[in-house]
Every structure is written in C-alpha cells, then in structure tokens.
Design an enzyme around this catalytic site. Structure first.
Site, PDB file in Angstrom:
ATOM      1  CD  GLN A 560      -3.087  -1.131   0.060  1.00  0.00           C
ATOM      2  OE1 GLN A 560      -2.850   0.536  -0.548  1.00  0.00           O
ATOM      3  NE2 GLN A 560      -3.809  -1.379   0.099  1.00  0.00           N
ATOM      4  CD  GLU A 610      -0.264 -11.945  -5.040  1.00  0.00           C
ATOM      5  OE1 GLU A 610       0.078 -10.953  -6.088  1.00  0.00           O
ATOM      6  OE2 GLU A 610      -1.352 -10.971  -4.811  1.00  0.00           O
ATOM      7  CG  ASP A 724      -6.216  -5.043  -0.980  1.00  0.00           C
ATOM      8  OD1 ASP A 724      -7.510  -4.466  -0.946  1.00  0.00           O
ATOM      9  OD2 ASP A 724      -5.591  -5.464  -0.026  1.00  0.00           O
ATOM     10  CB  CYS A 752      -8.311   0.286  -4.356  1.00  0.00           C
ATOM     11  SG  CYS A 752      -7.794  -0.968  -5.975  1.00  0.00           S
TER      12      CYS A 752
END
Length: 831
Positions: A560, A610, A724, A752
């Site tokens: 971030q 991931e 996320d 986001c």
C-alpha cells in the site's frame, strides 16, 4: 348551425351526456368528463359510458376545428387498452396512448417508464459506451513518428483529431478516398484519436479543410483539422534543445502550470509540431491530484457522496438480477429506509498524512510541451493523443525525496546519448523511473514531518536494450549510477539511497510483468561513498513498518502506497471480521502478506493466496522476520487454487490419500533467514505456476504442523475471508467458490475500485434459482462486450449454483489517496 357545430366537437361516447346539459350557455369542452382537457374523469360516468352504445356522430359540411389537447395528451400508455387486449371504449378521444406508435414524450422529454422505449433507453444507459468521447482538451503530442524518408513541406501537413480509436492508417486512407480527398501520405495508430496527413499542394489542403473540418465521423465524433508547423525533432538537435530549455523553462509558472506560449505545439509523423491544439493551463497537478484545490474536509465529503451513489447501483442491479419467482432479499427491501443504499455507509476515515504520503512513485520519461526531456507525469491519456510529460514539482501527494530523484534523473537525461522512449514508434531506451521509499517505525503523533521517517530508498529505472550494444549500455548505466550517487549526497540533508535496479522491459506499455529481467543491480557500498554493481543479479529490498511489524519489499511487489492509512484500513478489516483464536483466516490476493501478518496474532491460522511469485517470496520472508509461524502462503492465481484450498481446510474429514489434488498446490512457508536470497531466485525462476512447490527444504520447524494440517484446521470454529483484489475485482470462479462454501459465514471485501466491488457483490448477494444441471441462457447475450461490469454480473447470477447469498451489513471508506478521486472501500458481508 351552431348546434350542429357543437355536437361535432362532442366526443361520440359523450353525445348523450352532452345533450342533457345546456348547450347554449356551457361550452362542450368544459362539460364533457372525458374531454382531453380534463385529466381526472368521473369514475361513475366512465362506467356509464362503457355500458352505453356509441351513437353515430352527425356529419356537417364545415370541417371541425381541432380539439383542445391536454399537455399530457398521449404521454402515458392506456392501461385499459393493454388490459383488454387492444380495445378501449374511449376510442380516439382517450387521452392515453393506445400502443407504442401513439406514445409521445412528456414535457420534460422523458417517456412513460412502462413503455418499451423507456426500458430500452434504461438498458442503454447502463451499458458502457463502446467508445468514450474524450474531453476537448486538445492534443499534446511530443513524440514523433518515423518520417520514412518523407520530407515535410510547410503548410502541407495536417493533424486530424477525434478519429475513431479503432482506426488504423488503412482506415484513414480509405476514409479520405471515400471523401474524394487527394493526399500524399496518411498515418494513424490504433488506440489513438489523432492521425497525420501530408498533402502534395495547397489546393489539396484547402479542399480537405473545407470538406472535413467539423464533419461527423465514426461514433458521432466531430473531426478537427489542426495546422502543422515544420520543425525538426531529431536526436542530433539536442544542442538546440539545450539552448532553448532555459528560456522555455521560464514560461512555466510558479505553480507548475503551462502558461500561454507560441511554442505550445505538437509533433506530427515527420517530426513537425502541430500548433494551436495544446490545452492551455493543464498541469500535472490537475491530472494527478484533481482534488488538490479543495480543502481536505471537502475532499472527504466529495468522496463519501460519490461512494454513496455507486453503492446505490448495487441495490438497483441486485433487484434486477433477482430471478422471477424468488422473493427479494430483506436488504433490498430495507434499502428505501436508508436512501437506496444496500447497507449503511458509516463514513470515511481520513488519512493521517495528507501531503507527500506516497511511498512509491512511478515517473514517466518523455518530452515536455517545449520538447525538453522530462521525468514526471503524463498530462493525459495516450489514446487521446497526449504524450507530453510534466515535472511533478507541484503534486502534493509526491514526497520531496521522490521529486529530488526525478530531478536528478531528468538532469542526467539532458546529456545522455541514448534516446528516451517514443510511445508512437515504441522505440527508445529510457522509459520510466520508480522511487520506492522505506520508512522506519513511526507513531501517528510523529507524522508532522513524514519524510523524517524515510530511511531507505530504492530506485528502479526501466529501459529497453533492444537494438543497443551492450558496451554502450553498460557505460551509460554506470554513468547513471554515478549521477544518482553524487546527486543524493549533494543534497542537504543527503538523500537516502539503498539500491538502484535496472529493469530491461521490451513491452509496449511501461506496466512490466513481475518477472521482468534485471539488467543490473547497484547496491550502496559499506563506505557509503557510492553505488557498486552486484555481480550476481539478486533482488534488493527496502523495508517498511506496519502495525509494529517489519516488511521486506521487492522492486515489483505490491505494498500500500500510504503506510499509515493502510494501518487504519487493516485494523478496520480485522475488527469487522470478528477474529479470535478459533478463526481460520483466508487472505485472498494477499500481496506481500500485509493483511494476514498484521492480523496473525488475532487468529488461529492464516492462509494467503497470491499470484505474484516475488510477492509470495516477500510474504514468507516477512513471516520469518517477524517470527510469525501460523501463516501459510500459496503461490498461484486465486481462481486456480482457491477451490483446492477450501476443500483441504473446510471439507469433511478424509483420508490423506484421497487429497491428491492438494499436493499440487504451490505453497511457501516461513523460510530461514540464511536462505532468503536462494528462495527468491527459486521462486522467480519457477514463476507463478500453481503446480510448482515453492517451499524450501529447511522447514523442519513446520513439519509437525504440516503433517497434521488436515486434522488441525477442522478444529477452527470460525472461518473468515478477507479479499483485497486488484482494480478488476475477483475472478468469477473465486466468487462462486466463496459463495458456495457453507462454512464461510463472513467475508470482508476491501476494494480500491468501488465499481468492481458493486459487480462482485451482485453475484455474492443476489439469490439464485438454478436447478441442478441448468445454466443461464447465454444465446441472446451477444452484446456482452458493451455491457457494464454490473450488467455482466447480472448475467452470471443466472448460472450461479443454488447457494445462500451473502448480505451486505455495513460499509466504510478509508482515504488512502488524498487529493485524488480514489479511496478504499470496505464492506462486510455475512450469510
């Protein structure tokens, strides 16, 4: 004759009623209950008229005057007409429309919402436009197309603006031929709205301007023809550019905006500048931080209102997606009580740092409006014909250290023998500069001077070495390392500099993949006197601190950009997730493991997923650095491995031999500090293939835990997922797995991009009614390419397996990006 005329004005169905009144004193238009001038007819008279036969009207010799019409005449479909299958006792006198053909628009230019025309317009409004019309900001083209030996003649070259983006050079030539325009050459690249045409004589130019300027082309685009001024734009003119740079730089106003200048020109394909088409006053500050002119409190209010409008789309689209025969869920029915929102928007959390908060900045390399080599931000989209770059000196979200390094690199480029990247030809050497900053432990009370906490800086310079000799490249890179070293130490106070990484990227876009090869790596030497090249190419790292944890970050890993605000974001997600020691937490799209690791002390176990192998390597390093041993990180695309992981951890007890598919999951567990570098190289060599085992040999301290995984995890009573995802949102496969997993009762979605959250929440929260083996009918969905993300989500709901949908509980925004239009949105979903 007066009586006959009066009877002629009387509607046939009302003749008997009219005869019973005093016709000589009261005009018939006012006494007729069904007159178009009376919008509210008497119900008893209506029933009477329906039961009486219709007499034949009397005819006269004189033509009757037109009846007086109500202002809502024929603007609403007749419900009686539709209900009775095409018959209405009112006949032609009915003020309501008998079918779509008679329907007229209302005074406010809207249509009856029950009409087919209004429904079609509503569907059209929901679709994304096939081709977005760019704002009329002019063209800022500072890159030149190859001349291919053609010589430009003054006044014979024109720039055509607002051409369809899907057009290429052949389409432009064909268009000119269809219009009867003679020309010498025409060039255009797909994905841009500008093209360049060269003519042979002034007569051809005059005809082209007269016939094409202002002409509509493509999807309602207005074609503009701009003038071109011949001017060389070649590398050998660097001396001339240098002599002009001082005087032209003075034309930049103090706030970074470009003032009016006769040199606000563009470059055509022959190296000529187009004049009169550059938007005056547009600056990097306006493009990068469009809300910087507002106070921070006004920015927060603006973002909150924008998010509320986006969230209302979730309610509307979920209502449309709800299958027939299924009751609307309670959260949709209760939406009216909270203004149409799917759940309560509890507010927006402000950022602890408002200025200079970004720990990562990516600066483009190009030319300014004056033709000077510049390191900064593009002044618009490439597809709009904008390639001009402006310095970031007035962008409040960029730190002083990042601006200084951009200035050092820009000064070096003025003397470099290698060319900057040309976005039209996709040629050149210097492409991009990325500045990554690492901060030490910093309390919120110490954020008054955020730059004082920056202790490490990694510089990543992206180049393209195609068609350049190795010796020339190595010499230039060595000069660059020396320039950064001298420039950082000459500042007062000196700038931190940890490493310089050179990426060799040959793609068209500067967005390089995570496995882009490294050309060279320079590390600050022990004497702190300069940068030394490393013989073995290993990824250097910077370190940042979040929630009292230390994180190791590689050049391409996601972290971030606003560290202190991210701390608030992750704390909020953990609080809403309802974590305890009996919780199994799935951290999906985990990046470098920041969410899972910061919450690991509050749960029994964390499983992170991931696809970026470098980020996974960072995650397992971060677990080792912080002595966290209850985290497991899986390398692979979430849509490829999430099903196997859910089956492994949440299914009923099975024999170990039956779980054959889980042995193929690529997993990385905590790695010893001595093997950090070797593990990183191993992960990067194998990539992100989900069938590759990225774990190391030295993990004996976890063997006992691993051998009993299938039995231990089933003891967790609480199963929670935190997602996320990137801006595009979750993959449909991941959504389906999350929704159909009965033991997963709580989901925290961090987004986001609120548009993607709305699309994913439609699939997660809309009831399904699909029998076993039945799939959604996609035969008539050929227009999916033009559908919005919400429209596609409504289509996918049709094929969603029978499962209990989630329910939106609450939402909260966290402002990680002050001065911009973006912020993070957190939503809690429960089932």
């Amino acid at each position: 004759m007066e009586l006959t005329l009066t009877k002629t004005l009387t509607p046939p169905a009302m003749e008997e009623t009219a005869n019973s009144s005093d016709q000589s004193s009261i005009p018939m238009e006012n006494t007729s209950p069904s007159s178009p001038a009376d919008p509210n007819p008497n119900p008893s008279e209506k029933r009477k008229r329906e039961s009486e036969p219709e007499p034949e009207p009397e005819t006269t010799c004189d033509p009757p005057p037109p009846p007086q019409q109500h202002y809502l005449w024929k603007t609403t479909l007749c419900s009686y007409f539709r209900r009775t299958g095409g018959t209405c006792s009112h006949g032609e006198s009915c003020r309501y429309a008998h079918g779509e053909a008679e329907l007229r628009p209302r005074p406010d230019n809207t249509w009856d919402p029950t009409s087919d025309r209004a429904k079609k317009m509503a569907r059209t409004d929901e679709k994304e436009p096939a081709e977005e019309k760019p704002a009329d900001v002019g063209v800022m083209m500072t890159d030149a197309l190859e001349a291919e030996g053609e010589e430009s003649s003054s006044g014979l070259s024109k720039c055509f603006v607002n051409l369809p983006m899907k057009w290429g050079a052949d389409n432009l030539r064909s268009f000119l031929g269809q219009q009867g325009i003679l020309f010498k050459s025409a060039k255009k690249k797909k994905g841009m709205i500008v093209g360049f045409v060269t003519f042979e004589n002034a007569a051809q130019v005059k005809k082209a301007v007269e016939e094409l300027d202002g002409k509509t082309v493509g999807n309602n685009r207005t074609l503009k023809v701009s003038d071109v001024i011949p001017r060389a734009f070649e590398q050998n003119n660097k001396a001339a550019l240098s002599s002009r740079s001082t005087s032209e730089t003075e034309k930049l106003s103090g706030d970074g905006e470009v003032t009016e200048s006769t040199n606000n020109d563009e470059v055509d394909d022959d190296g000529n500048l187009v004049s009169g088409s550059v938007a005056k006053g547009r600056s990097a500050r306006d493009v990068v931080t469009p809300l910087a002119h507002m106070s921070y409190s006004d920015q927060l209010e603006h973002k909150k209102n924008s998010l509320a409008q986006i969230l209302k789309r979730l309610t509307r689209n979920a209502r449309k997606a709800c299958p027939q025969g299924v009751s609307l869920p309670g959260w949709i029915l209760k939406a009216r009580e909270i203004g149409g929102l799917p759940c309560k928007l509890e507010g927006i959390i402000e950022s602890p740092i408002v200025n200079g908060y970004r720990n990562k900045c990516e600066f483009s390399v190009g030319c300014s409006l004056q033709g000077k080599r510049t390191v900064g931000f593009l002044l618009g989209n490439f597809r709009e014909g904008i390639t001009a770059v402006e310095e970031p000196v007035d962008c409040p979200n960029v730190s002083r250290i990042a601006c200084k390094y951009a200035g050092i690199f820009q000064e070096f480029l003025q003397q470099s023998k290698l060319p900057v990247w040309n976005r039209l030809n996709n040629t050149g050497f210097w492409r991009q500069l990325t500045v990554r900053e690492g901060r030490g432990p910093c309390a919120v009370a110490e954020v008054g001077d955020p730059e004082s906490g920056i202790s490490e800086v990694m510089l990543v310079v992206q180049v393209c070495t195609v068609s350049f000799e190795d010796g020339e490249v190595n010499d230039e890179l060595q000069r660059l390392a020396q320039a950064f070293s001298v420039g950082s130490s000459s500042e007062s106070p000196s700038l931190p500099l940890t490493a310089l990484v050179i990426q060799d990227h040959t793609g068209i876009s500067n967005a390089a993949p995570s496995d882009v090869p490294l050309k060279a790596v320079y590390i600050r030497n022990e004497s702190n006197s300069g940068l030394d090249v490393v013989d073995e190419l290993v990824e250097p790292r910077v370190h940042d601190h979040l929630s009292n944890l230390r994180f190791s970050i590689s050049p391409s890993a996601f972290f971030q950009v606003n560290t202190l605000a991210a701390d608030k974001l992750y704390s909020l997600a953990g609080d809403w997730a309802g974590l305890n020691s009996d919780t199994l937490l799935f951290d999906i799209c985990c990046g470098t493991g920041t969410i899972g690791l910061t919450l690991a002390h509050r749960v029994g176990m964390v499983v992170g997923v991931e696809m970026n192998a470098s980020a996974v390597a960072d995650a397992q390093r971060n677990a080792e650095i912080n002595s966290i041993k209850n985290c497991r990180f899986v390398c692979g695309k979430a849509e490829n491995v999430i099903g196997s992981l859910m089956k492994e951890y949440l299914s009923l007890p099975q024999k170990q031999d039956d779980i054959s598919d889980t042995t193929q999951i690529a997993e990385t567990e905590a790695v010893s500090a001595e093997e950090n570098v070797d593990s990183a190289e191993k992960v990067l060599e194998k990539g992100s293939d989900p069938t590759v085992d990225c774990s190391t040999k030295d993990d004996s301290h976890l063997d006992e835990h691993n051998t009993s995984t299938t039995s231990n995890v089933r003891q967790f009573k609480n199963v929670v997922a935190i997602v996320d995802p990137p801006r595009v949102g979750l993959h449909p496969t991941v959504i389906k797995v999350l929704r159909t997993q009965t033991r997963l009762r709580r989901l925290v979605y961090i987004s986001c991009n609120p548009e993607s959250l709305v699309a994913n929440a439609i699939e997660l929260c809309t009831p399904s009614l699909v029998e076993k083996g039945e799939k959604g009918n996609n035969k008539n969905n050929r227009g999916w390419k033009s559908m919005s993300s919400a429209g596609l989500a409504r289509q996918r709901v049709k094929s969603m397996p029978v499962s209990e949908p989630f329910v939106p509980i609450k939402a909260m925004a966290v402002d990680l990006f002050p001065h911009t239009l973006h912020c993070e949105l957190v939503m809690l979903l429960e089932s």
